[in-house]
Design an enzyme around this catalytic site. Structure first.
Site, mmCIF file in Angstrom:
data_model
loop_
_atom_site.group_PDB
_atom_site.id
_atom_site.type_symbol
_atom_site.label_atom_id
_atom_site.label_comp_id
_atom_site.label_asym_id
_atom_site.label_seq_id
_atom_site.Cartn_x
_atom_site.Cartn_y
_atom_site.Cartn_z
ATOM 1 N N LYS A 28 33.103 -2.499 25.783
ATOM 2 C CA LYS A 28 33.488 -1.034 25.128
ATOM 3 C C LYS A 28 32.383 0.110 25.796
ATOM 4 O O LYS A 28 32.813 1.241 25.822
ATOM 5 C CB LYS A 28 33.553 -1.082 23.634
ATOM 6 C CG LYS A 28 34.800 -1.665 23.049
ATOM 7 C CD LYS A 28 36.115 -0.832 23.044
ATOM 8 C CE LYS A 28 37.225 -1.363 22.242
ATOM 9 N NZ LYS A 28 37.467 -2.846 22.112
ATOM 10 N N SER A 53 35.556 0.635 13.394
ATOM 11 C CA SER A 53 34.677 -0.302 12.478
ATOM 12 C C SER A 53 34.020 -1.175 13.413
ATOM 13 O O SER A 53 33.406 -2.222 13.219
ATOM 14 C CB SER A 53 35.213 -0.888 11.418
ATOM 15 O OG SER A 53 36.379 -1.521 11.637
ATOM 16 N N GLU A 179 46.994 -11.775 23.564
ATOM 17 C CA GLU A 179 46.751 -11.241 22.310
ATOM 18 C C GLU A 179 47.019 -12.155 21.111
ATOM 19 O O GLU A 179 47.498 -13.355 21.568
ATOM 20 C CB GLU A 179 47.807 -10.006 21.981
ATOM 21 C CG GLU A 179 49.361 -10.143 22.174
ATOM 22 C CD GLU A 179 50.066 -9.072 22.337
ATOM 23 O OE1 GLU A 179 49.534 -7.765 21.960
ATOM 24 O OE2 GLU A 179 51.233 -9.159 22.407
ATOM 25 N N GLY A 183 49.896 -11.064 16.193
ATOM 26 C CA GLY A 183 50.068 -9.693 16.431
ATOM 27 C C GLY A 183 50.444 -9.557 18.048
ATOM 28 O O GLY A 183 49.778 -8.918 18.871
ATOM 29 N N ASP A 185 52.462 -7.223 19.626
ATOM 30 C CA ASP A 185 53.039 -5.826 19.970
ATOM 31 C C ASP A 185 53.120 -5.763 21.394
ATOM 32 O O ASP A 185 54.068 -5.159 21.737
ATOM 33 C CB ASP A 185 52.310 -5.071 19.168
ATOM 34 C CG ASP A 185 51.061 -4.936 19.364
ATOM 35 O OD1 ASP A 185 50.313 -5.835 18.942
ATOM 36 O OD2 ASP A 185 50.767 -3.914 20.156
ATOM 37 N N SER A 279 35.076 -10.606 26.865
ATOM 38 C CA SER A 279 35.197 -9.122 26.591
ATOM 39 C C SER A 279 33.969 -8.839 25.586
ATOM 40 O O SER A 279 33.633 -7.709 25.625
ATOM 41 C CB SER A 279 36.630 -8.848 26.092
ATOM 42 O OG SER A 279 36.862 -9.545 24.742
HETATM 43 C C1 PLP Z 1 38.354 -3.731 21.891
HETATM 44 C C2 PLP Z 1 38.148 -5.035 22.236
HETATM 45 C C3 PLP Z 1 39.280 -5.713 22.926
HETATM 46 C C4 PLP Z 1 40.693 -5.335 23.155
HETATM 47 O O1 PLP Z 1 40.427 -4.349 24.059
HETATM 48 P P1 PLP Z 1 41.594 -3.010 24.356
HETATM 49 O O2 PLP Z 1 41.156 -2.172 25.265
HETATM 50 O O3 PLP Z 1 41.767 -2.207 22.822
HETATM 51 O O4 PLP Z 1 42.850 -3.718 24.532
HETATM 52 C C5 PLP Z 1 39.072 -7.233 23.515
HETATM 53 N N1 PLP Z 1 37.825 -7.842 23.085
HETATM 54 C C6 PLP Z 1 36.894 -6.935 22.384
HETATM 55 C C7 PLP Z 1 35.623 -7.832 22.157
HETATM 56 C C8 PLP Z 1 36.922 -5.787 22.072
HETATM 57 O O5 PLP Z 1 36.027 -5.097 21.440
#
Ligand code: PLP
Length: 290
Positions: A28, A53, A179, A183, A185, A279
């Site tokens: 992020k 959050s 996902e 959920g 979606d 991620s």
């Molecule tokens: C936000 C997040 C995601 C999902 O990312 P999107 O861009 O909302 O699809 C996946 N893994 C982590 C660790 C995140 O913080």
């Protein structure tokens, strides 16, 4: 990172992009930094705002500090103390709200207009999407040609950025999103050809419990993603433990979505070169116990 154990189990060559080791512990930071960088000097002088959050809050707080601006983050009053402290520690001002009686988007928008702040959303924003794409860009640069890339999907920002990067630099690469089973979606949205909204899902993958994907994300996913698959919480718990024990890294449940789906055989990768985005790594370590 690579893992012989994973390669043997999947009969593939897998390259992990470790965004769990990224600043603030998740990808992020990329989108937040890119979006704040793209603001005018005048806007940066006034400041930025976000409602989150989770990992977007910390990303915005640090990116704002590094770029010499001020961040105001709207967080629920009952957000984990650790996350509030981390966000405040990066120098952000926290505005709390009651998640059961108040609407955070309305609060964020009012705050932004009252104080002249630029509101940066967590996924549905061009500069955020472009920033998130740099994770896949670096993965392709470091790992060489890939047949498949798999990322988690929440609101779809990370996967959308991955779509742009693959379309521009690796057009033959097949993309999958994963996902939480609770959920799905994004999967429903691709199947029905329109954005499907679901009630707030309950899953330990707290970075992907969005109710719908972004309006900017949907057409990108529709055009470039082969399939969205899902993984249940139990598989995420197992995968998180497996990654800690075998690879010696902490990956939060949301970040385990792609590997959980691969280990379950949900994505065909035998004989292929596969990129996986870990991620984030901001996990409650209690999940590793028991
Ligand atoms: C936000 C997040 C995601 C999902 O990312 P999107 O861009 O909302 O699809 C996946 N893994 C982590 C660790 C995140 O913080």
């Amino acid at each position: 990172m690579t893992s012989r154990t994973v390669d043997e189990q999947l009969g593939a060559t897998v390259f992990f992009k470790c965004e769990n080791l990224q600043r603030t512990g998740a990808f992020k930071f990329r989108g937040a930094f890119n979006a704040i960088s793209a603001l005018s000097a005048a806007q940066r002088a006034r400041g930025v705002a976000a409602f989150s959050s989770g990992n977007h809050a910390q990303a915005m707080a640090l990116a704002a500090r590094l770029l010499g601006t001020k961040a105001v983050i709207v967080m629920p009053r009952d957000a984990p103390a650790m996350k509030v402290a981390a966000t405040r520690g990066y120098g952000a001002e926290i505005v709390q709200y009651d998640r059961y009686t108040e609407d955070r988007e309305a609060i964020g928008r009012k705050l932004a207009s009252d104080r002249g702040l630029a509101l940066v959303p967590p996924f549905d924003h061009c500069d955020v999407i472009a920033g998130q794409g740099t994770a896949a860009l670096e993965l392709l640069e470091e790992a060489g040609p890939l047949d498949v890339i798999v990322t988690p999907v929440g609101g779809g920002g990370l996967l959308s950025g991955t779509c742009l990067v693959a379309a521009a630099t690796a057009p033959g690469c097949v993309l999958y999103g994963v996902e939480p089973a609770a959920g799905d979606d994004a999967r429903q949205s691709l199947q029905r050809g329109k954005i499907v909204s679901i009630p707030a899902p309950h899953s330990i993958a707290d970075g992907a419990v969005t109710t719908h994907i972004g309006e900017l994300c949907f057409p990108l996913l529709r055009r470039h993603v082969r399939e969205i698959v899902t993984a249940p919480d139990e598989a995420l718990r197992r995968t998180m433990r497996f990654v800690a024990e075998r690879m010696k890294v902490v990956v939060e449940p949301t970040g385990c979505l792609p590997l959980a789906a691969l280990l379950a055989g949900a994505i065909p990768v035998r004989g292929k070169r596969v990129g996986v985005v870990f991620s984030g790594g901001n996990a409650d370590l209690g999940l590793l116990a028991g």
